[in-house]
Design a protein around this motif. Structure first.
Motif, PDB file in Angstrom:
ATOM      1  N   GLY A  18     -53.281 -13.450 -45.053  1.00  0.00           N
ATOM      2  CA  GLY A  18     -53.873 -12.378 -45.219  1.00  0.00           C
ATOM      3  C   GLY A  18     -53.448 -11.385 -43.998  1.00  0.00           C
ATOM      4  O   GLY A  18     -53.551 -10.194 -44.192  1.00  0.00           O
ATOM      5  N   GLU A  23     -53.322  -2.365 -45.283  1.00  0.00           N
ATOM      6  CA  GLU A  23     -54.334  -1.981 -46.034  1.00  0.00           C
ATOM      7  C   GLU A  23     -53.692  -0.377 -46.872  1.00  0.00           C
ATOM      8  O   GLU A  23     -52.919   0.294 -46.679  1.00  0.00           O
ATOM      9  CB  GLU A  23     -55.197  -1.360 -44.839  1.00  0.00           C
ATOM     10  CG  GLU A  23     -56.589  -0.522 -45.456  1.00  0.00           C
ATOM     11  CD  GLU A  23     -57.647  -0.011 -44.404  1.00  0.00           C
ATOM     12  OE1 GLU A  23     -58.662   0.400 -44.766  1.00  0.00           O
ATOM     13  OE2 GLU A  23     -57.167  -0.408 -43.159  1.00  0.00           O
ATOM     14  N   TYR A  27     -54.480  -4.181 -50.161  1.00  0.00           N
ATOM     15  CA  TYR A  27     -55.932  -4.484 -50.455  1.00  0.00           C
ATOM     16  C   TYR A  27     -56.600  -3.035 -49.962  1.00  0.00           C
ATOM     17  O   TYR A  27     -56.205  -2.243 -49.317  1.00  0.00           O
ATOM     18  CB  TYR A  27     -56.506  -5.416 -49.505  1.00  0.00           C
ATOM     19  CG  TYR A  27     -56.557  -4.986 -47.770  1.00  0.00           C
ATOM     20  CD1 TYR A  27     -57.503  -4.663 -47.033  1.00  0.00           C
ATOM     21  CD2 TYR A  27     -55.356  -5.160 -47.195  1.00  0.00           C
ATOM     22  CE1 TYR A  27     -57.653  -4.152 -45.899  1.00  0.00           C
ATOM     23  CE2 TYR A  27     -55.347  -5.141 -45.770  1.00  0.00           C
ATOM     24  CZ  TYR A  27     -56.335  -4.420 -45.060  1.00  0.00           C
ATOM     25  OH  TYR A  27     -56.432  -4.156 -44.001  1.00  0.00           O
ATOM     26  N   THR A  30     -62.772  -4.820 -48.171  1.00  0.00           N
ATOM     27  CA  THR A  30     -62.867  -6.231 -47.494  1.00  0.00           C
ATOM     28  C   THR A  30     -64.346  -6.642 -47.358  1.00  0.00           C
ATOM     29  O   THR A  30     -64.449  -7.576 -46.637  1.00  0.00           O
ATOM     30  CB  THR A  30     -62.151  -6.075 -46.276  1.00  0.00           C
ATOM     31  OG1 THR A  30     -62.967  -5.325 -45.327  1.00  0.00           O
ATOM     32  CG2 THR A  30     -60.700  -5.879 -46.164  1.00  0.00           C
ATOM     33  N   LYS A 100     -57.629 -10.579 -47.868  1.00  0.00           N
ATOM     34  CA  LYS A 100     -58.630  -9.742 -47.199  1.00  0.00           C
ATOM     35  C   LYS A 100     -59.704  -9.377 -48.124  1.00  0.00           C
ATOM     36  O   LYS A 100     -60.839  -9.164 -47.912  1.00  0.00           O
ATOM     37  CB  LYS A 100     -58.007  -8.534 -46.850  1.00  0.00           C
ATOM     38  CG  LYS A 100     -56.767  -8.554 -45.720  1.00  0.00           C
ATOM     39  CD  LYS A 100     -57.577  -8.559 -44.422  1.00  0.00           C
ATOM     40  CE  LYS A 100     -56.391  -8.457 -43.200  1.00  0.00           C
ATOM     41  NZ  LYS A 100     -56.915  -8.726 -41.795  1.00  0.00           N
ATOM     42  N   GLN A 101     -59.303  -9.307 -49.544  1.00  0.00           N
ATOM     43  CA  GLN A 101     -60.375  -8.973 -50.568  1.00  0.00           C
ATOM     44  C   GLN A 101     -60.863  -9.964 -51.089  1.00  0.00           C
ATOM     45  O   GLN A 101     -61.683  -9.569 -52.155  1.00  0.00           O
ATOM     46  CB  GLN A 101     -59.558  -7.556 -51.571  1.00  0.00           C
ATOM     47  CG  GLN A 101     -58.662  -8.513 -52.371  1.00  0.00           C
ATOM     48  CD  GLN A 101     -57.093  -8.226 -51.699  1.00  0.00           C
ATOM     49  OE1 GLN A 101     -56.898  -8.551 -50.600  1.00  0.00           O
ATOM     50  NE2 GLN A 101     -56.250  -7.929 -52.657  1.00  0.00           N
TER      51      GLN A 101
END
Length: 234
Positions: A18, A23, A27, A30, A100-101
């Protein structure tokens, strides 16, 4: 790990890299909603007052249930590369640990499933769901990532909720709640007591202080305190 902190089994898990996500591309959000500790204490107090049944369940591999909104690709896992297709990559259709998500997508999935079954979201704490019928029988679900407490007016209501959750997710039934987030829940004749003695003992053992003699004061009462004469730092 078992509820008492001992090892139950060893397992391996595929974790995605990840840290290589960008960003705004791979994703966007978070966050990972969790129930407040004050909420858990309040629900336990209500359980003591109204004699509610408290059971605990755990979601196995919770983050793998999340659906992805973004288009994400990953390299083929080491040791599982398809012969003659080494140049290809994998397109993810579900969330994986390391993304991340992943926590946000799991909570979103759980939220959709539970609300579609008639549960009502608590507006004061977004990780508390309740469902009661006209006879005031029902349950309250308190979610902390993949751990959940189920408070029911009777055992039948709790069993119905467990059956529903197990039909939607791969669940582990832990029976009557004993330990949640390091807090031990013990039902007694005059109510319910909660303590962190188990957690404190674990910390003392970790730092080799479990053989220390207990005292009633946090420091030596004969110790003389002096005013701070140091230079203030701005």
């Amino acid at each position: 790990m078992k509820v008492d902190g001992s090892i139950e089994k060893f397992k391996a898990r595929l974790v995605i890299q990840g840290f290589r996500q960008k960003e705004g591309i791979d994703y966007f959000d978070t966050y990972a909603p969790v129930a407040r500790i004050s909420t858990i204490r309040l629900l336990v107090a209500l359980a003591a007052i109204h004699n509610l049944v408290i059971h605990q369940m755990d979601v196995k591999s919770a983050f793998l249930n999340g659906d992805l909104d973004e288009e994400i690709y990953m390299k083929q896992p080491e040791g599982f590369v398809m012969p003659d297709n080494e140049h290809k990559v994998c397109k993810l259709v579900k969330s994986l640990y390391g993304l991340k998500q992943a926590p946000k997508q799991w909570h979103q999935k759980f939220d959709e499933v539970v609300l579609s079954n008639g549960f009502v979201l608590n507006q004061a704490d977004k990780c508390v769901y309740s469902k009661f019928d006209d006879s005031r029988k029902g349950v309250i679900i308190c979610l902390y990532v993949d751990d959940m407490l189920i408070f029911g007016t009777d055992q039948d209501q709790v069993d119905k909720t467990k059956k529903f959750l197990s039909s939607c997710f791969d669940m582990k039934d832990l029976g009557e709640a004993e330990v949640i987030l390091g807090i031990r829940i013990k039902r007694e004749n005059n109510g319910i007591s909660i303590s962190q003695s188990h957690y404190i003992e674990k910390i003392l053992k970790k730092f080799n202080f479990h053989d220390s003699s207990p005292v009633s004061t946090p420091m030596d009462p004969a110790f003389k305190l002096s005013p701070n004469e140091g230079v203030a730092v701005y």
